[in-house]
Each structure stands twice: as C-alpha cells, then as structure tokens.
Design a protein around this motif. Structure first.
Motif, mmCIF file in Angstrom:
data_model
loop_
_atom_site.group_PDB
_atom_site.id
_atom_site.type_symbol
_atom_site.label_atom_id
_atom_site.label_comp_id
_atom_site.label_asym_id
_atom_site.label_seq_id
_atom_site.Cartn_x
_atom_site.Cartn_y
_atom_site.Cartn_z
ATOM 1 N N GLY A 21 0.809 -1.215 0.000
ATOM 2 C CA GLY A 21 0.000 0.000 0.000
ATOM 3 C C GLY A 21 0.840 1.260 0.000
ATOM 4 O O GLY A 21 1.801 1.378 0.773
ATOM 5 N N GLY A 23 -0.487 4.499 0.359
ATOM 6 C CA GLY A 23 -1.251 5.644 0.863
ATOM 7 C C GLY A 23 -0.376 6.394 1.867
ATOM 8 O O GLY A 23 0.853 6.239 1.887
ATOM 9 N N ILE A 24 -1.023 7.168 2.704
ATOM 10 C CA ILE A 24 -0.281 7.979 3.671
ATOM 11 C C ILE A 24 0.573 7.087 4.581
ATOM 12 O O ILE A 24 1.725 7.406 4.889
ATOM 13 C CB ILE A 24 -1.269 8.843 4.483
ATOM 14 N N SER A 25 0.034 5.922 4.957
ATOM 15 C CA SER A 25 0.781 4.999 5.830
ATOM 16 C C SER A 25 1.992 4.424 5.118
ATOM 17 O O SER A 25 3.114 4.479 5.637
ATOM 18 C CB SER A 25 -0.111 3.825 6.256
ATOM 19 N N GLU A 44 1.846 -1.604 -4.616
ATOM 20 C CA GLU A 44 0.616 -0.814 -4.611
ATOM 21 C C GLU A 44 -0.269 -1.209 -5.801
ATOM 22 O O GLU A 44 0.190 -1.252 -6.937
ATOM 23 C CB GLU A 44 0.963 0.688 -4.669
ATOM 24 N N ALA A 45 -1.543 -1.453 -5.503
ATOM 25 C CA ALA A 45 -2.478 -1.876 -6.553
ATOM 26 C C ALA A 45 -2.762 -0.763 -7.569
ATOM 27 O O ALA A 45 -2.934 -1.035 -8.761
ATOM 28 C CB ALA A 45 -3.791 -2.337 -5.917
ATOM 29 N N GLY A 51 -3.357 6.471 -2.008
ATOM 30 C CA GLY A 51 -4.361 5.613 -1.364
ATOM 31 C C GLY A 51 -5.768 6.189 -1.494
ATOM 32 O O GLY A 51 -6.274 6.410 -2.592
ATOM 33 N N THR A 52 -6.394 6.461 -0.355
ATOM 34 C CA THR A 52 -7.742 7.041 -0.314
ATOM 35 C C THR A 52 -7.893 8.184 -1.308
ATOM 36 O O THR A 52 -8.903 8.282 -2.018
ATOM 37 C CB THR A 52 -8.010 7.585 1.105
ATOM 38 N N TRP A 55 -7.868 6.987 -5.046
ATOM 39 C CA TRP A 55 -9.037 6.242 -5.524
ATOM 40 C C TRP A 55 -10.327 7.062 -5.486
ATOM 41 O O TRP A 55 -11.170 6.936 -6.369
ATOM 42 C CB TRP A 55 -9.254 4.986 -4.670
ATOM 43 N N TYR A 58 -14.462 10.999 -6.627
ATOM 44 C CA TYR A 58 -15.866 11.330 -6.902
ATOM 45 C C TYR A 58 -16.119 12.826 -6.693
ATOM 46 O O TYR A 58 -15.384 13.496 -5.950
ATOM 47 C CB TYR A 58 -16.799 10.480 -6.025
ATOM 48 N N ASP A 64 -12.838 16.018 6.000
ATOM 49 C CA ASP A 64 -13.630 16.505 7.129
ATOM 50 C C ASP A 64 -12.696 16.918 8.259
ATOM 51 O O ASP A 64 -13.102 17.506 9.248
ATOM 52 C CB ASP A 64 -14.596 15.426 7.619
ATOM 53 N N SER A 65 -11.428 16.546 8.132
ATOM 54 C CA SER A 65 -10.390 17.042 9.058
ATOM 55 C C SER A 65 -9.883 18.356 8.486
ATOM 56 O O SER A 65 -9.806 18.512 7.269
ATOM 57 C CB SER A 65 -9.185 16.096 9.094
ATOM 58 N N TYR A 70 -4.298 17.540 9.148
ATOM 59 C CA TYR A 70 -4.253 16.219 8.530
ATOM 60 C C TYR A 70 -2.883 15.952 7.923
ATOM 61 O O TYR A 70 -2.470 14.807 7.771
ATOM 62 C CB TYR A 70 -5.341 16.147 7.442
ATOM 63 N N VAL A 117 -1.317 -7.327 -4.258
ATOM 64 C CA VAL A 117 -0.862 -8.503 -3.521
ATOM 65 C C VAL A 117 -2.060 -9.425 -3.316
ATOM 66 O O VAL A 117 -3.084 -9.003 -2.777
ATOM 67 C CB VAL A 117 -0.238 -8.100 -2.165
ATOM 68 N N GLY A 149 -5.042 0.154 4.404
ATOM 69 C CA GLY A 149 -6.144 1.101 4.567
ATOM 70 C C GLY A 149 -7.360 0.565 5.296
ATOM 71 O O GLY A 149 -7.827 -0.535 5.012
ATOM 72 N N ILE A 443 -6.654 10.657 11.187
ATOM 73 C CA ILE A 443 -5.866 9.456 10.933
ATOM 74 C C ILE A 443 -4.358 9.683 10.710
ATOM 75 O O ILE A 443 -3.545 8.921 11.239
ATOM 76 C CB ILE A 443 -6.549 8.632 9.812
HETATM 77 C C1 LIG Z 1 -13.753 9.602 1.090
HETATM 78 C C2 LIG Z 1 -12.929 9.530 2.328
HETATM 79 C C3 LIG Z 1 -12.701 10.656 3.096
HETATM 80 C C4 LIG Z 1 -11.900 10.591 4.230
HETATM 81 N N1 LIG Z 1 -11.712 11.715 4.975
HETATM 82 C C5 LIG Z 1 -10.938 11.650 6.074
HETATM 83 C C6 LIG Z 1 -10.717 12.814 6.896
HETATM 84 O O1 LIG Z 1 -11.212 13.902 6.619
HETATM 85 N N2 LIG Z 1 -9.944 12.667 8.001
HETATM 86 C C7 LIG Z 1 -9.365 11.477 8.344
HETATM 87 O O2 LIG Z 1 -8.650 11.417 9.338
HETATM 88 N N3 LIG Z 1 -9.544 10.375 7.579
HETATM 89 C C8 LIG Z 1 -10.314 10.430 6.475
HETATM 90 N N4 LIG Z 1 -10.513 9.302 5.721
HETATM 91 C C9 LIG Z 1 -9.846 8.040 6.103
HETATM 92 C C10 LIG Z 1 -8.599 7.788 5.211
HETATM 93 O O3 LIG Z 1 -8.725 6.500 4.711
HETATM 94 C C11 LIG Z 1 -7.329 7.965 6.007
HETATM 95 O O4 LIG Z 1 -7.273 9.311 6.451
HETATM 96 C C12 LIG Z 1 -6.008 7.698 5.291
HETATM 97 O O5 LIG Z 1 -6.026 8.140 3.973
HETATM 98 C C13 LIG Z 1 -5.613 6.227 5.367
HETATM 99 O O6 LIG Z 1 -4.350 6.088 4.780
HETATM 100 P P1 LIG Z 1 -3.712 4.650 4.606
HETATM 101 O O7 LIG Z 1 -2.433 4.838 3.880
HETATM 102 O O8 LIG Z 1 -3.641 3.961 5.923
HETATM 103 O O9 LIG Z 1 -4.756 3.829 3.734
HETATM 104 P P2 LIG Z 1 -5.273 4.121 2.265
HETATM 105 O O10 LIG Z 1 -5.202 5.551 1.939
HETATM 106 O O11 LIG Z 1 -6.580 3.443 2.135
HETATM 107 O O12 LIG Z 1 -4.205 3.378 1.341
HETATM 108 C C14 LIG Z 1 -4.151 1.978 1.262
HETATM 109 C C15 LIG Z 1 -3.482 1.619 -0.047
HETATM 110 O O13 LIG Z 1 -3.243 0.211 -0.053
HETATM 111 C C16 LIG Z 1 -3.502 -0.297 -1.334
HETATM 112 N N5 LIG Z 1 -3.838 -1.714 -1.200
HETATM 113 C C17 LIG Z 1 -4.834 -2.268 -0.465
HETATM 114 N N6 LIG Z 1 -4.815 -3.605 -0.612
HETATM 115 C C18 LIG Z 1 -3.788 -3.881 -1.447
HETATM 116 C C19 LIG Z 1 -3.265 -5.098 -1.974
HETATM 117 N N7 LIG Z 1 -3.797 -6.283 -1.673
HETATM 118 N N8 LIG Z 1 -2.198 -5.023 -2.811
HETATM 119 C C20 LIG Z 1 -1.640 -3.827 -3.135
HETATM 120 N N9 LIG Z 1 -2.103 -2.645 -2.660
HETATM 121 C C21 LIG Z 1 -3.169 -2.691 -1.828
HETATM 122 C C22 LIG Z 1 -4.664 0.531 -1.845
HETATM 123 O O14 LIG Z 1 -4.702 0.533 -3.252
HETATM 124 C C23 LIG Z 1 -4.342 1.908 -1.267
HETATM 125 O O15 LIG Z 1 -3.634 2.682 -2.184
HETATM 126 C C24 LIG Z 1 -11.330 9.349 4.604
HETATM 127 C C25 LIG Z 1 -11.588 8.197 3.861
HETATM 128 C C26 LIG Z 1 -12.383 8.276 2.735
HETATM 129 C C27 LIG Z 1 -12.629 7.019 1.945
#
Ligand SMILES: Cc1cc2nc3c(=O)[nH]c(=O)nc-3n(C[C@H](O)[C@H](O)[C@H](O)COP(=O)(O)OP(=O)(O)OC[C@H]3O[C@@H](n4cnc5c(N)ncnc54)[C@H](O)[C@@H]3O)c2cc1C
Length: 542
Positions: A21, A23-25, A44-45, A51-52, A55, A58, A64-65, A70, A117, A149, A443
C-alpha cells in the motif's frame, strides 16, 4: 526517478521489508525504513500514490479534518513549503500534496505500482514472508508491513441485476480519472453515508434530475469550509508546533476534543447556545468537541439528536421529506457524522427526489435503471456510494497465512485479535498500519505514531541481530480484552455501522465486532511507548 513497474519485477527478489500500500501509511513507512538503510519495496495496486485520495475522485470528495491538521508533521521543510488552499481540502488538492511528498522524498523509486498482492505466506524455516501478486510475481522479505487502509475495499450492494445496467455506473471509490458530466442527465445515487452526502450535494448542482436512494439517513452537520488566504496560511504555518502539540493531546488527534462539562451540568439556555455555536463552527467540533457525555449517556444523546433534527426540519421545506432525512435508528454521533455543505437544501430543489428504501426497497437494477417495490426509474448514470468493507476488508482480500499455514481470516473469524492493533499471534514479522484495534481519529496523526513505533521495532531487531519479532498469546489476549472493555458503554457500539463491523453487502459481516480501539490516542501512545521503553520484552524476540 521513475517508479518500478511490473516488467522490472525480479522473481525471488529479496527485501528487508515489503510494505503493501502506498497511501499515507505506506509512503511514510517507506521513508522511515529507508532511513535505516534497509532494502524496502512498496507494492501498490493503483497506478499512483495517495491511497484514499488516489481512488476517491468522486465529485465533492474532500476532507472533514482540517487540511493542515491532517498533513504530515514529520518534516519542517515540507511544512514550510506546502500551502493549503482550503480549510477542508478537496480531493485534487490532497492528491497534489501527496504527489508532492512522493516527489520531494523521491519515494517512487521503491514503489511498484499496478501490483495487487493476492497472497503472503510466512516461511518458518527462513523467518521470512513470501509475497505474491495477482500476476504471479513473487518476492521474499524479512518483514511484511500492511498499509492497506481501513477504508480501501469498496463494496457494491447485493442487489440483483447490478451488472445488467446499460448506462454509466460508478462506485465512488473507483471513480474514473476522466471527468464525468451530469449536465442534463438522469442520475441516481445509492447511499447516504459520508461519501454519498458529499456526492449528492455536488451532483445536484448540474444533474438534469437526481434521485437519491436512501436506506439509512445519517445525522449530517455543516462543514463551513472556506479558502485560506496567503496571510492566513502564514499564521497557520507559524502555529504548526502548537497545533500538532494540541493534536497529540486531544482524545482522537483532532483539533476538537470533548468539552469537560456534562450535558446536564449547564442550564437549558447555555446548552442550546453551546449547540448553536458548535453548529455554526467549522468541522467536527459538534461531534468531537461536544459535551463529554453525548456519546455515552442516552439522555444527553437525545438532546443533541433533537437539536440536529430541529435544524433539519428548518432547512428542508417539505416536512414529509425532512422526516425521512432524520435518523430514527441511531442517535447523533453514534455513526460517522457526514459533514455537509447545503446538503439538506438539495432536497428543496425541483430536480431532486428522495426515495426512502425503508418504505420501498430496491428489488433490482434493470438494463435502464432501478426498480423498487412500487416504481421503475430510468437513469443515464447510477452512482454507488455504498462504501467499504471497512477495517478488516482489505485483509480479507489477501490470502494471509502465518505459522503452519494458519489463515488470518480464520484467526479473526469471531472478530479481530491483535497486539496493540499492530501484530497478530502466529504471524511473526508482520506488522499492521491502521489495522483493527489501533487508534484512528484524525488518521495521519495516528499513522505517524504507528509508523514510528513499527520503525522502532524493526530498528531494535536490526540492532540486536534478531530475525523474529512476534506477538505472544498473552499479549494478544490482554490487548484484545482491553479494547473490548473500552467499548463497553459507548452508544456507538450499540448500533450497526462500519465501526462495529457490520456491512449488509458483505457475506459474513452481519455480526457486530469491536473493530476499533475506542480509548484516547494519548492512552494508546502511552501503552505502546511503555512497550518500546521496556525493550519490547512483552513480545517474542529471537
Ligand atoms: C472519502 C474519504 C474521506 C476521508 N476523509 C478523512 C478525513 O477527513 N480525516 C481522516 O482522518 N480520515 C479520512 N478518511 C480516512 C482515510 O482512509 C485515512 O485518512 C487515510 O487516507 C488512510 O491512509 P492509509 O495509507 O492507511 O490507507 P489508504 O489511503 O486506504 O491506502 C491503502 C493503499 O493500499 C492499497 N492496497 C490495499 N490492498 C492492497 C493489496 N492487496 N495489494 C496492493 N495494494 C493494496 C490501496 O490501493 C491503497 O492505495 C477518509 C476516507 C475516505 C474514503
């Protein structure tokens, strides 16, 4: 530096750490592990970082933060050079920011895109992980870090005929990269969660006709977004140290935190005035900064629910429609509160219709539209704002097997069992970022902490020549019990939502679980810090 692609994959390539993944993490974890001088690969897919925010393209997608609360806090240079344009940034701005981060820290050279993966199996003899992609490519790594995520596995509704519609159909989390025009078109939106609300208020501006299919109304409150002027941005920048310090101290890492007063400790007039102030203030204050007991005392919760219901009745002209928009099966704040901008006023527009699925359920999607129990509707576009298989969904989609081939899905059959929300017994050298049982809240603040803690474990292993770090049975039992105990008495754990693991669109997700840690973020960090300070002796190390 360009990113890797599938053709550059070397079968059997060996890494110190594989992160799933970007994304931010995943991006931040890559940055930190590189600092340790490790060989790291991110799989990364998607075709880009974010990440979020990669994708969810829309219409109307935004934070909302508060944007600045953030953002990453780890780099002073990054903070000094990035200017946020809106208090609650729209998705394109956030994606620009995350691409800037990837460029600035040259992250892409260790990220392989278009790489989903499909499986990861622990190999006991070599104390390493075999990681497989959908296309058959394989990698080996000492550590496996999931950054997949909490809200990244989209779900479509389980309605007959979903594939039969001949018009345009989109899931909000798989939105095309090209613009979609609604002008003059007949559009349906299914779903009224946080994403649905953002989509509806945007699509209603241009659609010829918009029909909203609502099963569960949510308590929505105004976002009060605004632009950030150059001068204001300088003030925000000057205040970064105090702002991030505050986010470390608040319950859920937001700028807002519960008011120390109880709902009934003030006069009715003071209470009403406080609610009015919160309703008129930007962001999550009305949810996260309300009286301390609104999410635990049903009578207190009734009062804030009644207040928001009155607002809905004032804002929606047709009182029959207003009643349908007022939730009846849960109190304010017990599910994720969607933030809105003139959402309720949308239902006063002549081109918008609300269909209450509790009265007239959808029977099927047809070639030309949607058939409910009492009518057939024709559409040019159907938008599925039907959300995610949350928290455990992205884990369920990978064939994850630990010691002796035990499947994670089986270990978590009755709900997640974790150590600090980071590790699972029987899955050595695997660590989760934003997995179940960690503190979520605002988050990225939690992500930065999680990443730094995981980096500490990896550094410790490297410095001490360890090849195995694992959670113990006792550690998992004690953390899982602690997380469950924290959930007792919370009104949010008494309603069905993604936070309690319920998703009617996913088989096997009809029983409530305790999916998230509901204590305070400072308490979470104190517990994890203590484990690190003690040399991780609570864990099995070898
Ligand atoms: C529309 C929306 C609005 C949001 N607004 C807020 C907000 O205002 N404040 C807040 O704190 N949080 C918010 N969030 C939560 C948001 O998900 C987190 O803030 C943060 O982006 C999470 O980051 P992450 O890297 O942990 O996960 P993600 O951003 O979800 O990234 C995960 C990544 O892993 C990849 N992945 C997953 N499975 C696989 C696999 N099997 N193989 C390869 N790659 C894979 C995905 O493609 C993705 O790119 C929101 C979420 C959504 C959906």
């Amino acid at each position: 530096m360009t990113a890797l692609d599938e053709t550059q994959t070397r079968v059997g390539a060996e890494y110190d750490a594989i992160i799933i993944g970007a994304g931010i993490s995943g991006m931040y974890q890559l940055y930190r592990l590189r600092e340790l001088g490790l060989r790291v690969l991110v799989l990364e897919a998607g075709t880009g970082v974010g990440g979020t925010w990669y994708w969810n393209r829309y219409p109307g997608a935004r934070f909302d933060s508060e944007s600045y609360s953030y953002s990453y806090s780890f780099s002073k240079d990054l903070l000094s050079e990035w200017n946020w344009e809106e208090h609650f940034a729209p998705q394109p701005e956030t994606l620009r920011y995350l691409n800037h981060v990837a460029d600035r820290f040259d992250l892409r050279r260790d990220i392989q895109f278009r790489s989903r993966v499909s499986a990861a199996h622990y190999q006991g003899d070599s104390r390493s992980w075999d990681v497989m992609l959908e296309n058959g490519a394989r990698f080996r790594s000492r550590f496996l870090i999931t950054a997949i995520g909490p809200l990244s596995a989209p779900t479509l509704p389980r309605i007959e005929g979903v594939d039969s519609f001949k018009g345009e159909a989109y899931h909000t989390a798989r939105w095309p990269h090209e613009p979609v025009s609604f002008a003059g078109k007949r559009v349906a939106v299914i779903g009224t969660g946080a994403t649905g609300v953002q989509t509806i208020q945007e699509v209603a501006k241009t659609a010829g006709h918009l029909t909203v299919f609502q099963r569960t109304p949510n308590w929505c409150t105004p976002l009060h977004n605004s632009k950030i002027s150059a001068a204001e941005m300088e003030t925000i920048r000057a205040g970064y140290p105090e702002m991030f310090k505050r986010c470390q101290e608040t319950f859920a890492c937001f700028l807002h935190t519960p008011d120390p007063r109880g709902t009934f400790e003030v006069t009715p007039e003071e209470r009403e005035a406080f609610f009015e102030t919160l309703y008129a203030s930007p962001g999550f204050g009305i949810w996260q900064g309300n009286f301390r007991d609104i999410l635990t005392d049903p009578k207190a919760n009734d009062l804030i629910s009644d207040f928001v219901a009155r607002k809905i009745r004032q804002r929606v002209t047709d009182q029959a429609v207003a009643e349908k928009l007022i939730p009846k099966n849960h109190g304010f704040g017990t599910r994720r509160v969607p933030m809105e901008t003139k959402y309720y006023e949308v239902y006063n527009q002549p081109n918008v219709q609300l269909v209450d699925l509790l009265e007239t359920p959808i029977e099927r999607i047809t070639e030309t539209g949607i058939k409910t129990s009492d009518a057939s509707y024709e559409f040019d576009i159907i938008i599925y704002a039907t959300g995610f298989d949350a928290i455990t969904g992205s884990f369920d989609r990978i064939d994850l097997r630990g010691v002796d081939g035990v499947r994670l899905k089986d270990v978590w059959k009755q709900g997640p069992r974790t150590y600090l929300g980071v590790m699972v017994e029987g899955f050595p050298n695997m660590m989760m970022l934003m997995g179940p049982h960690t503190a979520l809240g605002n988050i990225p603040r939690s992500i930065e902490y999680n990443v730094e803690w995981v980096t500490g474990v990896v550094r410790h292993a490297r410095d001490h020549g360890l090849t195995l770090v694992a959670a113990t049975e006792a550690g998992v039992a004690s953390w899982t019990e602690h997380v469950k105990a924290l959930g007792v008495g919370l009104l949010s754990n008494e309603v069905n939502s993604w936070m309690t693991g319920i998703n009617s669109n996913v088989e096997g997700k009809q029983t409530r679980i305790i999916a998230r840690y509901s204590g305070s973020a400072p308490a979470y960090r104190a517990r994890c810090d203590a484990v690190a300070a003690d040399g991780y002796r609570e864990m099995a190390l070898a």
